[in-house]
Design a protein around this motif. Structure first.
Motif, short mmCIF file in Angstrom:
data_model
loop_
_atom_site.label_atom_id
_atom_site.label_comp_id
_atom_site.label_asym_id
_atom_site.label_seq_id
_atom_site.Cartn_x
_atom_site.Cartn_y
_atom_site.Cartn_z
N PRO A 37 -10.77 -33.66 -18.32
CA PRO A 37 -10.27 -32.48 -17.63
C PRO A 37 -10.17 -31.29 -18.58
O PRO A 37 -9.92 -31.44 -19.77
CB PRO A 37 -8.88 -32.91 -17.18
CG PRO A 37 -8.45 -33.90 -18.23
CD PRO A 37 -9.69 -34.61 -18.67
N ALA A 38 -10.39 -30.11 -18.01
CA ALA A 38 -10.20 -28.88 -18.77
C ALA A 38 -8.73 -28.45 -18.69
O ALA A 38 -8.01 -28.84 -17.77
CB ALA A 38 -11.09 -27.77 -18.23
N ILE A 39 -8.32 -27.66 -19.67
CA ILE A 39 -6.97 -27.09 -19.70
C ILE A 39 -7.06 -25.57 -19.49
O ILE A 39 -6.48 -25.02 -18.58
CB ILE A 39 -6.26 -27.41 -21.04
CG1 ILE A 39 -6.06 -28.92 -21.18
CG2 ILE A 39 -4.93 -26.68 -21.13
CD1 ILE A 39 -5.15 -29.54 -20.16
N ASN A 57 -21.56 -41.29 -21.93
CA ASN A 57 -20.20 -41.77 -21.66
C ASN A 57 -19.23 -40.69 -21.20
O ASN A 57 -18.24 -41.00 -20.52
CB ASN A 57 -19.61 -42.43 -22.91
CG ASN A 57 -20.51 -43.50 -23.49
OD1 ASN A 57 -21.21 -43.25 -24.47
ND2 ASN A 57 -20.50 -44.67 -22.90
N VAL A 58 -19.48 -39.46 -21.58
CA VAL A 58 -18.51 -38.38 -21.36
C VAL A 58 -18.99 -37.47 -20.23
O VAL A 58 -20.13 -36.99 -20.23
CB VAL A 58 -18.31 -37.57 -22.66
CG1 VAL A 58 -17.65 -36.23 -22.37
CG2 VAL A 58 -17.46 -38.37 -23.65
N PHE A 59 -18.08 -37.22 -19.27
CA PHE A 59 -18.38 -36.41 -18.10
C PHE A 59 -17.28 -35.34 -17.96
O PHE A 59 -16.10 -35.66 -17.97
CB PHE A 59 -18.44 -37.28 -16.85
CG PHE A 59 -19.37 -38.47 -17.01
CD1 PHE A 59 -20.72 -38.34 -16.81
CD2 PHE A 59 -18.86 -39.70 -17.40
CE1 PHE A 59 -21.58 -39.43 -16.98
CE2 PHE A 59 -19.70 -40.80 -17.58
CZ PHE A 59 -21.07 -40.65 -17.36
N LEU A 60 -17.70 -34.10 -17.82
CA LEU A 60 -16.76 -32.98 -17.92
C LEU A 60 -16.32 -32.40 -16.58
O LEU A 60 -17.08 -32.37 -15.61
CB LEU A 60 -17.41 -31.85 -18.73
CG LEU A 60 -17.92 -32.20 -20.14
CD1 LEU A 60 -18.46 -30.93 -20.81
CD2 LEU A 60 -16.85 -32.87 -20.99
N MET A 61 -15.07 -31.94 -16.57
CA MET A 61 -14.53 -31.15 -15.47
C MET A 61 -14.37 -29.71 -15.96
O MET A 61 -14.42 -29.43 -17.16
CB MET A 61 -13.15 -31.66 -15.05
CG MET A 61 -13.06 -33.15 -14.78
SD MET A 61 -11.37 -33.60 -14.31
CE MET A 61 -11.36 -35.33 -14.77
N MET A 62 -14.14 -28.80 -15.02
CA MET A 62 -13.82 -27.42 -15.37
C MET A 62 -12.66 -26.96 -14.50
O MET A 62 -12.63 -27.25 -13.28
CB MET A 62 -15.05 -26.52 -15.14
CG MET A 62 -14.83 -25.04 -15.43
SD MET A 62 -14.05 -24.63 -17.04
CE MET A 62 -15.18 -25.39 -18.21
N GLY A 63 -11.69 -26.28 -15.12
CA GLY A 63 -10.54 -25.81 -14.36
C GLY A 63 -9.48 -25.20 -15.25
O GLY A 63 -9.60 -25.21 -16.48
#
Length: 255
Positions: A37-39, A57-63
């Motif tokens: 998760p983004a901060i 392995n790593v999957f990103l969110m934006m927010g």
């Protein structure tokens, strides 16, 4: 056994001294899918670095995290919009309302939450909700926004059985982590009444380490302690818990 950590802040400075070793411990323990998760805008570059190092392995969110909604929140929301327009993300998160630390920016938090839900709908993405002492405020907005295009995860769920059912009614999975192992966590008392199809696993590392690590830095390898607790609650094997919750995460994130 493939275990999915649907919520971990791997870019946290608390991992700066041993991030590679920490990641290897998780991978060795079967945790091979990490959703980040983004901060706010300050973590974006670090998130991209993580993705480059662990592309499988790593999957990103934006927010924009609710506790980072300050006077400059419109600039931060603009950053979220600009990044979403550039590339693929797997969720909008973490977003929501937090009234634990400070109620000063409640109005701005509500605006930011709504705006980011609209972005999630635009990009057909799930939302990942941060809620602290704000169930009523969160549910009020979800009620207005509900529909087939609203879905996601209620991160770090710590509410009542009734609140769990209400969250599920808005197409939300419940993010279950270290709190389920706490003696005073309470969610373990009703979780077996919630079908496992509604559950995903998370650490929220470096926060909320499970028993027996409570009070220490959390890390993704500790997710096995949560798996073991859920296996006990549901009367299933750890492999079944891992398989079902990973499939649930694929339904939400599309990968």
């Amino acid at each position: 056994m493939i275990i999915t950590d649907t919520h971990t802040h791997l870019y946290s400075e608390e991992f700066n001294q041993d991030r590679n070793e920490m990641m290897q411990r998780a991978l060795d323990g079967g945790v091979s899918r990490f959703f980040i998760p983004a901060i706010d805008s300050s973590c974006t570059a670090s998130m991209y670095d993580l993705e480059k190092k662990y592309p499988e392995n790593v999957f990103l969110m934006m927010g924009l995290h609710p506790t980072y909604v300050k006077d400059n929140y419109l600039n931060e929301l603009k950053h979220v919009e600009e990044e979403l327009a550039k590339r693929k993300f797997y969720a909008i998160g973490e977003i929501g309302i937090d009234l634990y630390w400070d109620k000063t920016h409640l109005k701005e938090q509500q605006i930011a939450f709504r705006r980011q839900i609209q972005l999630a709908k635009k990009y057909k993405l799930p939302i990942v909700i941060h809620c602290r002492e704000a169930f009523d405020e969160i549910f009020e907005i979800l009620e207005e926004e509900k529909g087939t295009d609203l879905f996601g995860i209620f991160h770090c769920f710590t509410g009542t059985h009734e609140q769990a059912l209400q969250a599920i009614s808005y197409n939300m999975k419940l993010g279950i982590g270290g709190v389920v192992t706490f003696k005073n966590g309470k969610i373990d008392q009703f979780l077996n009444q919630i079908d496992l199809s509604h559950i995903v696993l998370e650490t929220d590392s470096p926060y909320l380490a499970p028993i027996p690590f409570r009070g220490k830095r959390n890390e993704s390898s500790y997710l096995i302690n949560v798996v073991e607790k859920l296996a006990h609650i549901y009367g299933l094997s750890t492999e079944e818990i891992a398989t079902i919750t990973t499939e649930n995460s694929k339904i939400i994130f599309g990968i």
